[in-house]
Design a protein around this motif. Structure first.
Motif, PDB file in Angstrom:
ATOM      1  N   SER A  67      -7.181   8.073  -5.828  1.00 31.15           N
ATOM      2  CA  SER A  67      -8.357   7.405  -6.377  1.00 31.15           C
ATOM      3  C   SER A  67      -8.018   6.095  -7.063  1.00 31.15           C
ATOM      4  O   SER A  67      -8.914   5.420  -7.560  1.00 31.15           O
ATOM      5  N   ALA A  68      -6.732   5.745  -7.144  1.00 25.46           N
ATOM      6  CA  ALA A  68      -6.338   4.506  -7.810  1.00 25.46           C
ATOM      7  C   ALA A  68      -6.740   3.309  -6.960  1.00 25.46           C
ATOM      8  O   ALA A  68      -6.887   3.414  -5.740  1.00 25.46           O
ATOM      9  N   PRO A  69      -6.922   2.128  -7.589  1.00 22.31           N
ATOM     10  CA  PRO A  69      -7.281   0.924  -6.820  1.00 22.31           C
ATOM     11  C   PRO A  69      -6.200   0.585  -5.804  1.00 22.31           C
ATOM     12  O   PRO A  69      -5.010   0.775  -6.048  1.00 22.31           O
ATOM     13  N   GLU A  70      -6.627   0.089  -4.667  1.00 22.92           N
ATOM     14  CA  GLU A  70      -5.678  -0.250  -3.608  1.00 22.92           C
ATOM     15  C   GLU A  70      -4.886  -1.489  -3.987  1.00 22.92           C
ATOM     16  O   GLU A  70      -5.458  -2.482  -4.440  1.00 22.92           O
ATOM     17  N   PRO A  71      -3.548  -1.454  -3.821  1.00 18.43           N
ATOM     18  CA  PRO A  71      -2.734  -2.635  -4.139  1.00 18.43           C
ATOM     19  C   PRO A  71      -3.140  -3.833  -3.295  1.00 18.43           C
ATOM     20  O   PRO A  71      -3.736  -3.696  -2.223  1.00 18.43           O
ATOM     21  N   ARG A  72      -2.810  -5.024  -3.807  1.00 24.49           N
ATOM     22  CA  ARG A  72      -3.040  -6.328  -3.161  1.00 24.49           C
ATOM     23  C   ARG A  72      -4.483  -6.789  -3.238  1.00 24.49           C
ATOM     24  O   ARG A  72      -4.814  -7.852  -2.725  1.00 24.49           O
ATOM     25  N   ALA A 112      -2.756 -11.173 -10.971  1.00 22.23           N
ATOM     26  CA  ALA A 112      -4.200 -11.001 -10.788  1.00 22.23           C
ATOM     27  C   ALA A 112      -4.531  -9.958  -9.742  1.00 22.23           C
ATOM     28  O   ALA A 112      -5.708  -9.624  -9.568  1.00 22.23           O
ATOM     29  N   HIS A 113      -3.545  -9.423  -9.033  1.00 16.08           N
ATOM     30  CA  HIS A 113      -3.787  -8.440  -7.981  1.00 16.08           C
ATOM     31  C   HIS A 113      -3.392  -7.043  -8.449  1.00 16.08           C
ATOM     32  O   HIS A 113      -2.523  -6.874  -9.319  1.00 16.08           O
ATOM     33  N   GLN A 114      -4.014  -6.055  -7.849  1.00 10.91           N
ATOM     34  CA  GLN A 114      -3.731  -4.659  -8.176  1.00 10.91           C
ATOM     35  C   GLN A 114      -2.326  -4.285  -7.701  1.00 10.91           C
ATOM     36  O   GLN A 114      -1.832  -4.794  -6.695  1.00 10.91           O
ATOM     37  N   LYS A 166       0.834  -1.190   0.000  1.00 11.52           N
ATOM     38  CA  LYS A 166       0.000   0.000   0.000  1.00 11.52           C
ATOM     39  C   LYS A 166       0.870   1.242   0.000  1.00 11.52           C
ATOM     40  O   LYS A 166       1.797   1.375   0.793  1.00 11.52           O
ATOM     41  N   ALA A 167       0.586   2.153  -0.920  1.00  9.24           N
ATOM     42  CA  ALA A 167       1.406   3.350  -1.063  1.00  9.24           C
ATOM     43  C   ALA A 167       1.203   4.280   0.121  1.00  9.24           C
ATOM     44  O   ALA A 167       0.092   4.410   0.644  1.00  9.24           O
TER      45      ALA A 167
END
Length: 618
Positions: free
Chosen positions: A435-440, A514-516, A416-417
């Motif tokens: 607003s970007a999708p959350e990682p993982r 497959a993950h953000q 997570k950034a």
């Protein structure tokens, strides 16, 4: 009082200490060094650091005793592995634009213990690599004077016949180490100016070698009569690639000096990419013309390029090449002596090395103590050690470092950034990143098909997939390298293991993909993650397995010594450990009066039975 087994909580806290991270915002802001270096300075630093050692030491050794004319292919494979690692280096250097190279990148992504081990490996690489380069410098200078310096030393000092020790003390190499250390201690402005001059001279000499080499080329030298193009087969090419990989060590100097770059987020990725492309092209072209000029088996391992021109009767050209070798190797030596103090300085400021190495001279703004101490130590080592026998150890160290860097890229991409206002208070892209999708998190398009992964704890699937990826890469490389020889597997067993490890490797890649991921528009990012760093890990491990067991044993001993230093000093003096100790009073109250600190807890426990009885009464 009997000693019992440690509790689960104690083991958990201990593991957390080993894996504690350096805050990214602190890494991006801290600096006490002046920012002088331009993109050109960083590029020349990388080119100078990579080019000389590979051309004037590794090329002749690998061509004559390991790969033959296929040394060009060996350099190509090493260049591919280096390019994959360079892309990872570039993203991490732009993401964490300050000192420390792979050490700092590992600290902010994987944890303190791993960062210390990477820094410890880099320390030994420079302690051996610097004297080895100085020995090449003195050998080429001695060749200009028909080896009179060596003959004089051997006549008056004698010849040593002790394993792992030099045949004679190389006073000339020790002197040049001390001289360049003195130049670097004068400040980065003086030393970068000197590096520019020698880098420019070495580039001109390389162009001269390529042009004259193609003019004097004889295709017959690659014919079957001379042994063919690959006399040592595929294994010789891969062994040569593993050895040649150390020729790309200069990348670390670019990232280690990024704290002194004027615009590190832009300059460092550009300098890394340009320098790798230039150096890889020079290695491939020069190794091609070298084995076309003279038969590979007649090369002189110590001064192959100059000797090739002498064999063809062009003594004047051989003199130019020998003089150019002195300039080129000077830049490599400058690179090693510049790189080591900055890594030690970074570790010392973090509390993982002795604090005396964190001292910066108030006028020149360089870590003068680190420069002088390790300069003297390398001068002492070059007088004693047979450094040509330790080249493979240098390769395994840089390959392992590149593997850590590639793993760090995957870790950071799926973490997570941090809030953008910590690192870039006025960043115009802050709202886009928020607003970007959350990682993982699973990608929305794949949730219907991979719903079983959605039930995992956030980040657990990514962590397991990364562990399986690295394990399957090691297994796959072991099957490829040892399946037919050391493992003594039947054909069906070899094929089955190869197929299973390949499938597991690909499946772990698919799970990670497959993950953000983190997506940033304000800095360089490696394309095709996790594929690019995964291929870097796979290729690096494959090349490491080509090296001898003695090399692996030496690395293991050095790492054990490092663990003693870490658990004896570093873990207790770490800046992160000091921060944790300072936060304890704020968390649990004043430690000066422990009874007062425990009073709220005792009052709560005393009230709980009364509340329970009151609730139970009718």
């Amino acid at each position: 009082m009997a000693w019992g087994l440690p509790s689960t909580a104690s083991l958990t806290r201990f593991c957390q200490k080993l894996n504690r991270l350096k805050p990214l915002e602190e890494s991006a802001m801290e600096t006490s060094l002046q920012r002088h270096l331009t993109t050109l300075d960083l590029t020349l630093l990388g080119v100078g650091g990579m080019m000389g050692f590979g051309l004037f030491m590794l090329m002749g050794t690998v061509a004559k005793g390991v790969a033959g004319p296929a040394v060009a292919v060996s350099f190509s494979v090493a260049a591919l592995a280096s390019l994959l690692g360079a892309l990872c280096y570039a993203e991490l250097a732009a993401h964490v634009p300050c000192r420390g190279s792979a050490y700092l990148f590992t600290y902010v992504s994987m944890g303190e213990l791993w960062a210390f081990l990477v820094g410890w490996i880099l320390l030994l690489e420079c302690l051996i690599g610097g004297p080895a380069v100085a020995h090449v410098w003195s050998s080429n200078l001695d060749a200009i004077f028909s080896h009179r310096i060596r003959s004089f030393t051997m006549a008056h000092v004698g010849i040593w016949q002790v394993p792992f020790l030099a045949r004679y003390p190389d006073f000339l190499a020790a002197g040049v180490i001390l001289l360049i250390s003195a130049f670097i201690s004068c400040g980065v402005r003086v030393s970068s100016w000197l590096n520019r001059i020698f880098s420019a001279i070495s580039l001109v000499v390389v162009l001269f070698i390529i042009i004259m080499g193609f003019v004097l080329a004889r295709p017959h030298n690659w014919s079957a009569e001379e042994g063919g193009f690959a006399p040592f087969g595929f294994s010789g090419i891969m062994d040569g690639s593993a050895t040649c990989f150390y020729a790309f060590m200069g990348l670390g100097s670019i990232t280690a000096s990024s704290e002194e770059a004027q615009n590190p987020k832009r300059a460092v990725p550009m300098a890394i990419t340009i320098s790798v492309v230039l150096v890889a092209g020079a290695y491939i072209l020069v190794s091609t013309v070298l084995t076309l000029m003279v038969p590979w088996h007649s090369l002189d391992s110590d001064s192959a390029l100059a000797d090739a021109f002498y064999q063809r009767g062009y003594g004047w050209a051989g003199f130019i090449v020998a003089a150019g070798a002195v300039c080129a190797v000077t830049t490599v030596l400058f690179n090693r002596l510049f790189f080591l103090p900055h890594v030690v300085y970074a570790m010392a400021t973090d509390g993982l090395m002795f604090q005396v190495f964190a001292h910066v001279h108030p006028r020149t703004q360089v870590p003068v103590v680190s420069i002088l101490v390790f300069g003297v130590l390398m001068a002492f080592l070059v007088l004693l050690l047979d450094l040509e026998a330790l080249v493979q150890f240098l390769s395994i160290g840089i390959l392992l470092t590149f593997t850590f860097v590639a793993t760090s890229i995957i870790v950071l991409r799926f973490r997570k950034a941090p809030p953008s206002n910590l690192l870039h208070p006025v960043s115009p892209v802050g709202s886009e990143q928020a607003s970007a999708p959350e990682p993982r998190q699973l990608r929305p398009a794949l949730r219907p098909y991979l719903g079983f992964l959605g039930g995992c704890r956030p980040g657990a699937a990514v962590a397991w997939a990364l562990g399986v990826l690295v394990s399957s890469a090691i297994t796959l490389d072991c099957v490829l390298v040892f399946g037919d020889s050391a493992l003594h597997l039947p054909p069906w067993g070899h094929t089955l293991l190869l197929l299973l490890s390949s499938i597991v490797f690909l499946l772990s890649l698919l799970v990670l993909g497959a993950h953000q991921q983190q997506r940033r528009q304000d800095t360089f990012q490696v394309p095709m993650v996790p594929l690019t760093p995964a291929l870097s890990i796979l290729l690096n491990v494959f090349l490491m397995l080509q090296l001898s067991y003695v090399t692996w044993l030496s690395l293991s001993i050095w790492l054990l010594i490092g663990l003693v230093v870490y658990f004896g000093y570093s873990i207790w003096h770490s800046k992160e450990n000091q921060r944790e100790l300072q936060e304890l009073p704020a968390t649990y109250g004043s430690l000066e009066d422990p009874v007062q600190a425990l009073q709220p807890l005792s009052q709560a426990l005393a009230q709980e039975p009364a509340q329970t009885e009151q609730a139970a009464s009718p």
